[in-house]
Design a protein around this motif. Structure first.
Motif, PDB file in Angstrom:
ATOM      1  N   LEU A   9       0.825  -1.210   0.000  1.00 36.97           N
ATOM      2  CA  LEU A   9       0.000   0.000   0.000  1.00 36.97           C
ATOM      3  C   LEU A   9       0.860   1.262   0.000  1.00 36.97           C
ATOM      4  O   LEU A   9       1.907   1.319   0.653  1.00 36.97           O
ATOM      5  N   ASP A  10       0.389   2.273  -0.705  1.00 37.68           N
ATOM      6  CA  ASP A  10       1.114   3.546  -0.765  1.00 37.68           C
ATOM      7  C   ASP A  10       0.733   4.478   0.378  1.00 37.68           C
ATOM      8  O   ASP A  10       1.537   5.313   0.791  1.00 37.68           O
ATOM      9  N   ARG A  11      -0.505   4.372   0.863  1.00 36.32           N
ATOM     10  CA  ARG A  11      -0.947   5.297   1.910  1.00 36.32           C
ATOM     11  C   ARG A  11      -1.983   4.629   2.788  1.00 36.32           C
ATOM     12  O   ARG A  11      -3.041   4.219   2.313  1.00 36.32           O
ATOM     13  N   VAL A  12      -1.672   4.494   4.077  1.00 38.78           N
ATOM     14  CA  VAL A  12      -2.619   3.988   5.067  1.00 38.78           C
ATOM     15  C   VAL A  12      -2.933   5.142   6.019  1.00 38.78           C
ATOM     16  O   VAL A  12      -2.030   5.807   6.521  1.00 38.78           O
ATOM     17  N   VAL A  13      -4.221   5.388   6.245  1.00 35.97           N
ATOM     18  CA  VAL A  13      -4.650   6.486   7.103  1.00 35.97           C
ATOM     19  C   VAL A  13      -5.466   5.917   8.246  1.00 35.97           C
ATOM     20  O   VAL A  13      -6.410   5.143   8.028  1.00 35.97           O
ATOM     21  N   SER A  29       3.887   0.711  12.263  1.00 39.62           N
ATOM     22  CA  SER A  29       4.984   1.693  12.133  1.00 39.62           C
ATOM     23  C   SER A  29       6.023   1.289  11.089  1.00 39.62           C
ATOM     24  O   SER A  29       6.748   2.145  10.581  1.00 39.62           O
ATOM     25  N   ALA A  30       6.059   0.007  10.722  1.00 36.21           N
ATOM     26  CA  ALA A  30       7.001  -0.429   9.673  1.00 36.21           C
ATOM     27  C   ALA A  30       6.679   0.238   8.329  1.00 36.21           C
ATOM     28  O   ALA A  30       7.538   0.302   7.443  1.00 36.21           O
ATOM     29  N   LEU A  31       5.456   0.756   8.170  1.00 39.31           N
ATOM     30  CA  LEU A  31       5.095   1.455   6.942  1.00 39.31           C
ATOM     31  C   LEU A  31       5.808   2.808   6.814  1.00 39.31           C
ATOM     32  O   LEU A  31       5.836   3.397   5.734  1.00 39.31           O
ATOM     33  N   GLY A  32       6.342   3.302   7.928  1.00 44.60           N
ATOM     34  CA  GLY A  32       7.093   4.565   7.897  1.00 44.60           C
ATOM     35  C   GLY A  32       6.238   5.721   7.426  1.00 44.60           C
ATOM     36  O   GLY A  32       5.109   5.930   7.884  1.00 44.60           O
ATOM     37  N   VAL A 124      10.521  10.026  14.318  1.00 41.52           N
ATOM     38  CA  VAL A 124       9.283   9.311  13.990  1.00 41.52           C
ATOM     39  C   VAL A 124       8.985   9.541  12.510  1.00 41.52           C
ATOM     40  O   VAL A 124       8.887  10.685  12.064  1.00 41.52           O
ATOM     41  N   ASP A 125       8.841   8.456  11.747  1.00 43.32           N
ATOM     42  CA  ASP A 125       8.618   8.564  10.296  1.00 43.32           C
ATOM     43  C   ASP A 125       7.153   8.778   9.932  1.00 43.32           C
ATOM     44  O   ASP A 125       6.841   9.470   8.967  1.00 43.32           O
TER      45      ASP A 125
END
Length: 302
Positions: A9-13, A29-32, A124-125
């Motif tokens: 996925l490109d964007r998780v909200v 959090s691994a999605l940065g 924090v990414d």
């Protein structure tokens, strides 16, 4: 595309407030920088409430809590950010992170930029966006038609409110609307239903963005009983109905809940029902179990 994973996925909200949203974000959090949290800013209790009564402004506590849970490299900066004053003086009970964020706000730094200053300091990414950069309070209309002001009072209501609103009505943070439009996956919850999840849906532009998004949308249920007597009486079906009433459309594709949750009357949605508790605190989600449940959702409906 079949068998999508979170890594694709490109964007998780994720939307919510407090401990629940922080837990979801730390699980992902691994999605940065592909992960963004949109955070409720109407809290009026604890250190946050005291700062708001003295200085005004948005509620910083839930944003600070999310930042805390995303810190992966302990440092002097992170210890400072998490520090809470003890004793009996005027600072007793205040969290230094709240005061740092408030100080940046007083320096006329945009609330979103204040968060970014501290994200960089704390390494924090993931991104965090306040639902609005304008201060507002949550207001409920009770079963007798009386107005109940503030989250702490609303959490004590014994009957479900007839209506919820923000006072004053505020604009959504521009970037929050943008990320919802870009999202592949949107998560709502867990969290206090009336006071952590609902405030976001009371902003017209946020509700409209959620109506329009083609993203997969997932509701994550609480593990423990709600502290609010009114919210504790709601079934899962009730909560979905209220959420979608305020969003204005049936949008929730899947629910992730524990085996104890009554899923009767929940139709036309994927139901992932499995053990999600952390070993140490039963009413908190285990990060890996939650991560796995969300992977299961993606593989089942992608």
């Amino acid at each position: 595309m079949r068998n999508r994973t979170l890594a694709d996925l490109d964007r998780v909200v994720a939307l919510g407030g407090g401990h629940g949203l922080g837990r979801v974000m730390s699980a992902l959090s691994a999605l940065g920088s592909r992960l963004t949290g949109i955070v409720a800013t109407t809290d009026n209790g604890g250190s946050t409430g005291r700062i708001r009564r003295a200085e005004g402004g948005i509620a910083w506590g839930d944003l600070r809590n999310c930042l805390n849970q995303l810190i992966t490299e302990p440092s002097i900066a992170s210890a400072m950010f998490e520090y809470r004053f003890a004793g009996n003086g005027e600072l007793a009970g205040h969290n230094l992170g709240n005061l740092m964020l408030k100080a940046l706000e007083n320096l006329n730094v945009r609330p979103l930029e204040a968060i970014n200053v501290l994200r960089n300091l704390l390494k924090v990414d993931a991104f965090l966006i306040p639902m609005s950069e304008q201060p507002a309070d949550l207001v409920a209309v009770d079963h007798e038609g009386l107005l109940i002001y503030g989250e702490t009072e609303i959490d004590q209501m014994r009957q479900p409110p007839q209506e919820l609103m923000l006072s004053p009505a505020v604009d959504a943070t521009r970037e929050a609307i943008e990320v919802i439009g870009e999202a592949d996956l949107i998560l709502i919850g867990p969290g206090s239903f009336y006071t952590s999840l609902m405030p976001l849906l009371l902003i017209a532009e946020l509700a409209q963005a959620l109506r329009r998004t083609p993203a997969t949308m997932v509701f994550i249920g609480n593990l423990g009983k709600e502290l609010s007597p009114a919210a504790a009486r709601l079934t899962l079906a009730d909560k979905l109905a209220i959420l979608e009433k305020y969003i204005g459309k049936k949008v929730i594709d899947a629910v992730v809940v524990s085996p104890q949750v009554d899923t009767r009357n929940v139709t036309d949605r994927l139901i992932i029902q499995q053990s999600l508790e952390a070993a140490d605190i039963k009413y908190r989600h285990d990060r890996q179990r939650l991560h796995n449940a969300l992977e299961h959702v993606l593989q089942s409906i992608s």
